[in-house]
Design a protein around this motif. Structure first.
Motif, PDB file in Angstrom:
ATOM      1  N   LEU A   1       0.880  -1.159   0.000  1.00 40.25           N
ATOM      2  CA  LEU A   1       0.000   0.000   0.000  1.00 40.25           C
ATOM      3  C   LEU A   1       0.918   1.208   0.000  1.00 40.25           C
ATOM      4  O   LEU A   1       1.967   1.199   0.637  1.00 40.25           O
ATOM      5  CB  LEU A   1      -0.850   0.065   1.272  1.00 40.25           C
TER       6      LEU A   1
ATOM      7  N   VAL B   1       0.587   5.311   0.698  1.00 41.22           N
ATOM      8  CA  VAL B   1      -0.252   6.397   1.179  1.00 41.22           C
ATOM      9  C   VAL B   1       0.487   7.704   0.917  1.00 41.22           C
ATOM     10  O   VAL B   1       1.552   7.948   1.487  1.00 41.22           O
ATOM     11  CB  VAL B   1      -0.554   6.219   2.686  1.00 41.22           C
TER      12      VAL B   1
ATOM     13  N   ARG C   1      -1.090   4.647 -10.693  1.00 43.14           N
ATOM     14  CA  ARG C   1      -1.873   3.424 -10.465  1.00 43.14           C
ATOM     15  C   ARG C   1      -1.800   2.496 -11.679  1.00 43.14           C
ATOM     16  O   ARG C   1      -1.609   1.292 -11.531  1.00 43.14           O
ATOM     17  CB  ARG C   1      -3.326   3.788 -10.173  1.00 43.14           C
TER      18      ARG C   1
ATOM     19  N   LEU D   1      -2.220  -1.202  -3.429  1.00 45.52           N
ATOM     20  CA  LEU D   1      -3.214  -0.139  -3.271  1.00 45.52           C
ATOM     21  C   LEU D   1      -2.443   1.166  -3.204  1.00 45.52           C
ATOM     22  O   LEU D   1      -1.655   1.376  -2.278  1.00 45.52           O
ATOM     23  CB  LEU D   1      -4.047  -0.310  -2.003  1.00 45.52           C
TER      24      LEU D   1
ATOM     25  N   HIS E   1      -3.067   4.701  -2.476  1.00 45.27           N
ATOM     26  CA  HIS E   1      -4.161   5.437  -1.842  1.00 45.27           C
ATOM     27  C   HIS E   1      -3.788   6.914  -1.695  1.00 45.27           C
ATOM     28  O   HIS E   1      -2.887   7.256  -0.941  1.00 45.27           O
ATOM     29  CB  HIS E   1      -4.477   4.833  -0.476  1.00 45.27           C
ATOM     30  N   ARG E   2      -4.512   7.745  -2.429  1.00 43.21           N
ATOM     31  CA  ARG E   2      -4.286   9.193  -2.363  1.00 43.21           C
ATOM     32  C   ARG E   2      -5.076   9.778  -1.200  1.00 43.21           C
ATOM     33  O   ARG E   2      -6.276   9.553  -1.066  1.00 43.21           O
ATOM     34  CB  ARG E   2      -4.706   9.878  -3.656  1.00 43.21           C
ATOM     35  N   VAL E   3      -4.369  10.535  -0.369  1.00 44.56           N
ATOM     36  CA  VAL E   3      -4.967  11.201   0.790  1.00 44.56           C
ATOM     37  C   VAL E   3      -5.128  12.681   0.470  1.00 44.56           C
ATOM     38  O   VAL E   3      -4.238  13.289  -0.133  1.00 44.56           O
ATOM     39  CB  VAL E   3      -4.066  11.014   2.032  1.00 44.56           C
TER      40      VAL E   3
ATOM     41  N   ASP F   1     -10.185   7.073   5.135  1.00 43.75           N
ATOM     42  CA  ASP F   1      -8.934   6.525   4.593  1.00 43.75           C
ATOM     43  C   ASP F   1      -8.549   5.236   5.324  1.00 43.75           C
ATOM     44  O   ASP F   1      -8.199   4.237   4.693  1.00 43.75           O
ATOM     45  CB  ASP F   1      -7.790   7.542   4.722  1.00 43.75           C
TER      46      ASP F   1
ATOM     47  N   ALA G   1     -10.600   2.324   4.175  1.00 44.65           N
ATOM     48  CA  ALA G   1     -10.179   1.811   2.859  1.00 44.65           C
ATOM     49  C   ALA G   1      -8.905   0.985   2.989  1.00 44.65           C
ATOM     50  O   ALA G   1      -8.780  -0.088   2.372  1.00 44.65           O
ATOM     51  CB  ALA G   1      -9.975   2.968   1.882  1.00 44.65           C
ATOM     52  N   LEU G   2      -7.963   1.444   3.782  1.00 43.37           N
ATOM     53  CA  LEU G   2      -6.713   0.699   3.975  1.00 43.37           C
ATOM     54  C   LEU G   2      -6.981  -0.638   4.671  1.00 43.37           C
ATOM     55  O   LEU G   2      -6.467  -1.683   4.259  1.00 43.37           O
ATOM     56  CB  LEU G   2      -5.712   1.529   4.784  1.00 43.37           C
TER      57      LEU G   2
ATOM     58  N   TRP H   1      -8.562  -3.153   2.304  1.00 46.86           N
ATOM     59  CA  TRP H   1      -7.593  -3.730   1.374  1.00 46.86           C
ATOM     60  C   TRP H   1      -6.740  -4.788   2.070  1.00 46.86           C
ATOM     61  O   TRP H   1      -6.537  -5.875   1.545  1.00 46.86           O
ATOM     62  CB  TRP H   1      -6.703  -2.641   0.773  1.00 46.86           C
TER      63      TRP H   1
END
Length: 169
Positions: A120, A122, A131, A143, A145-147, A157, A160-161, A164
């Motif tokens: 992942l 972040v 991606r 993953l 994952h854009r914050v 957030d 979602a993490l 996953w």
């Protein structure tokens, strides 16, 4: 490692995900008492939420600093959020080819660092190009994952993490 699975890596950026830029909100005040004299010269450290370390650790991933803070993340960020010293990704000079491809300058380095492991990432600067490139070139689940850098990591957030991680044991 024979007979065991390695946990996913969780690459963490600091500015944006852990230190939000949208104001100080609840992240200033009593939680920072005792740290006033050890700010590393960065007043934004007061925006760190001390609960983040426990929430990140609860994800049951191998945490890795993926930030331009480099080793300073272990000195100034980790103690404020309750994390031990973490491994740190060393950044090479950004490649022009990444810019032409629309990739973030961290993307290829993180893939090499992961060495085929699930991960992942972040960060507040991840794009669809990152991606797509990782999906096409990395053999394990990922993953990116854009914050939102205005708010930093939120409950949404973390949900979602966690989802996953649960779906990719």
């Amino acid at each position: 490692m024979t007979g065991s699975t390695r946990r996913a890596l969780l690459f963490l950026d600091v500015d944006g995900p852990l230190i939000p830029f949208g104001g100080t909100g609840h992240r200033e005040g009593p939680a920072q008492q005792g740290n006033e004299g050890d700010s590393g010269g960065n007043p934004l450290l007061a925006r760190l939420d001390p609960a983040l370390g426990a929430r990140l650790t609860a994800l049951r991933c191998d945490l890795v600093w993926a930030t331009t803070w480099m080793d300073d993340a272990n000195e100034y960020v980790a103690p404020r959020i309750g994390l031990p010293d973490l491994p740190v990704v060393a950044w090479p000079d950004p490649a022009e080819e990444d810019e032409r491809a629309g990739l973030h300058w961290k993307t290829r380095t993180l893939m090499r660092w992961a060495a085929g492991r699930p991960f992942l990432w972040v960060d507040d600067e991840i794009t669809p190009a990152d991606r797509a490139w990782v999906a096409a070139h990395h053999p394990a689940p990922t993953l990116l994952h854009r914050v939102d850098p205005r708010t930093g990591l939120t409950d949404r957030d973390f949900a979602a993490l966690a989802r996953w991680v649960h779906d990719h044991p």
